[in-house]
Design a protein around this motif. Structure first.
Motif, PDB file in Angstrom:
ATOM      1  N   PHE A 176      45.174 -22.651  -2.639  1.00 46.00           N
ATOM      2  CA  PHE A 176      45.634 -23.284  -3.881  1.00 46.00           C
ATOM      3  C   PHE A 176      44.424 -23.680  -4.732  1.00 46.00           C
ATOM      4  O   PHE A 176      44.376 -23.421  -5.946  1.00 46.00           O
ATOM      5  CB  PHE A 176      46.470 -24.506  -3.500  1.00 46.00           C
ATOM      6  N   SER A 212      53.974 -33.284  -1.659  1.00 50.06           N
ATOM      7  CA  SER A 212      53.275 -32.340  -2.529  1.00 50.06           C
ATOM      8  C   SER A 212      53.620 -30.896  -2.178  1.00 50.06           C
ATOM      9  O   SER A 212      53.825 -30.057  -3.061  1.00 50.06           O
ATOM     10  CB  SER A 212      51.762 -32.552  -2.423  1.00 50.06           C
ATOM     11  N   ALA A 213      53.672 -30.605  -0.880  1.00 50.39           N
ATOM     12  CA  ALA A 213      53.984 -29.241  -0.440  1.00 50.39           C
ATOM     13  C   ALA A 213      55.397 -28.839  -0.853  1.00 50.39           C
ATOM     14  O   ALA A 213      55.617 -27.712  -1.327  1.00 50.39           O
ATOM     15  CB  ALA A 213      53.820 -29.142   1.077  1.00 50.39           C
ATOM     16  N   THR A 236      55.449 -28.212  -4.472  1.00 51.51           N
ATOM     17  CA  THR A 236      54.788 -26.932  -4.748  1.00 51.51           C
ATOM     18  C   THR A 236      55.746 -25.771  -4.542  1.00 51.51           C
ATOM     19  O   THR A 236      55.771 -24.813  -5.337  1.00 51.51           O
ATOM     20  CB  THR A 236      53.547 -26.765  -3.860  1.00 51.51           C
ATOM     21  N   ILE A 279      55.789 -23.926  -8.080  1.00 54.97           N
ATOM     22  CA  ILE A 279      54.660 -23.020  -8.271  1.00 54.97           C
ATOM     23  C   ILE A 279      55.029 -21.761  -9.065  1.00 54.97           C
ATOM     24  O   ILE A 279      54.259 -21.318  -9.930  1.00 54.97           O
ATOM     25  CB  ILE A 279      54.008 -22.645  -6.915  1.00 54.97           C
ATOM     26  N   MET A 326      49.966 -28.227 -11.883  1.00 52.21           N
ATOM     27  CA  MET A 326      49.273 -27.513 -10.811  1.00 52.21           C
ATOM     28  C   MET A 326      48.143 -28.351 -10.229  1.00 52.21           C
ATOM     29  O   MET A 326      47.956 -28.424  -9.015  1.00 52.21           O
ATOM     30  CB  MET A 326      48.738 -26.189 -11.358  1.00 52.21           C
ATOM     31  N   LEU A 345      49.564 -31.410  -8.236  1.00 49.01           N
ATOM     32  CA  LEU A 345      50.104 -30.948  -6.957  1.00 49.01           C
ATOM     33  C   LEU A 345      48.986 -30.657  -5.961  1.00 49.01           C
ATOM     34  O   LEU A 345      49.058 -31.040  -4.783  1.00 49.01           O
ATOM     35  CB  LEU A 345      50.956 -29.693  -7.170  1.00 49.01           C
ATOM     36  N   LEU A 346      47.951 -29.968  -6.428  1.00 51.84           N
ATOM     37  CA  LEU A 346      46.831 -29.656  -5.550  1.00 51.84           C
ATOM     38  C   LEU A 346      46.142 -30.923  -5.064  1.00 51.84           C
ATOM     39  O   LEU A 346      45.856 -31.061  -3.864  1.00 51.84           O
ATOM     40  CB  LEU A 346      45.820 -28.764  -6.282  1.00 51.84           C
ATOM     41  N   THR A 367      52.158 -22.368   1.676  1.00 54.00           N
ATOM     42  CA  THR A 367      52.700 -23.727   1.675  1.00 54.00           C
ATOM     43  C   THR A 367      53.816 -23.879   2.697  1.00 54.00           C
ATOM     44  O   THR A 367      53.928 -24.917   3.367  1.00 54.00           O
ATOM     45  CB  THR A 367      53.205 -24.103   0.279  1.00 54.00           C
TER      46      THR A 367
END
Length: 231
Positions: free
Chosen positions: A60, A117-118, A121, A125, A147, A150-151, A216
């Motif tokens: 990511f 977060s995952a 994503t 995403i 983005m 999230l990362l 992910t």
């Protein structure tokens, strides 16, 4: 050109002051055992699952900060100057977001923040990459913002969770270095070339999103196993 170096003197001074204020009662245990050998001998479960999680994070990371400007230039109507601007913006936002997410993870739990977060994503995403293809710069900025956040929410907690993964304190630094270093080198380092090749060979511009999606999913599975074992 000398300003960043002069500014680093101030940062170094702040670092020294902070370090001197820390209390550390830990005493180093004398041992003839080699940390690397002991880690792979006794903690293969942690090594494997943390490597999967770290690999997803670095994939990511390298997609956003390294490959994305090239992707924007090749697969959207974004000019190189605009792509560079978006890249600079994402880096600046990341510098702010990382400590914020680390603080949140410290309050609510590293794995909990990483898991949220995952999952986010997985949902966002593909829409994010579709938004990046939009010609509206505002929509592109929103996509890059999502983005980056999230990362950072995924990346910031990995450091503390990796350090605390092993009960033996004398192995923690080596374990963290092995996991993060190998994932960054093996997976992260090859990510830009992989993403570029897949997008070109498949003819699907948003192919990188599906790679992040797959990584992910694997990371969520590993987090589940680690959390289950910890409980």
């Amino acid at each position: 050109m000398q300003v960043p170096f002069l500014a680093s003197i101030v940062l170094a001074g702040i670092g020294i002051l902070l370090r001197n204020g820390l209390e550390d009662h830990y005493k180093i245990e004398q041992s003839d055992k080699i940390p690397l050998v002991e880690i792979f001998k006794s903690h293969r479960f942690e090594v494997w699952h943390f490597f999967i999680i770290a690999s997803a994070i670095w994939m990511f990371y390298y997609t956003l900060f390294i490959y994305l400007p090239t992707w924007l230039s090749d697969y959207t109507h974004v000019q190189k100057a605009t792509a560079s601007m978006l890249n600079t913006y994402s880096i600046a936002l990341g510098v702010i977001s990382i400590p914020m997410m680390a603080y949140i993870a410290d309050k609510f739990g590293s794995f909990k923040v990483m898991k949220i977060s995952a999952i986010a994503t997985l949902v966002l995403i593909v829409p994010i990459f579709l938004m990046l293809q939009n010609e509206d710069i505002v929509i592109q900025i929103v996509a890059v913002t999502l983005m980056t956040i999230l990362l950072c929410a995924f990346q910031a907690p990995i450091f503390a969770s990796a350090v605390n993964a092993l009960p033996e304190r004398r192995y923690r630094a080596s374990f963290t270095a092995i996991i993060l270093g190998s994932a960054a080198g093996v997976v992260g380092g090859t990510t830009p070339a992989l993403m570029a090749s897949v997008a070109k060979l498949s003819g699907v511009a948003i192919a990188p999103a599906f790679f992040i999606l797959f990584a992910t999913i694997l990371s969520l599975r590993s987090m589940h196993y680690l959390m289950k074992r910890k409980s």
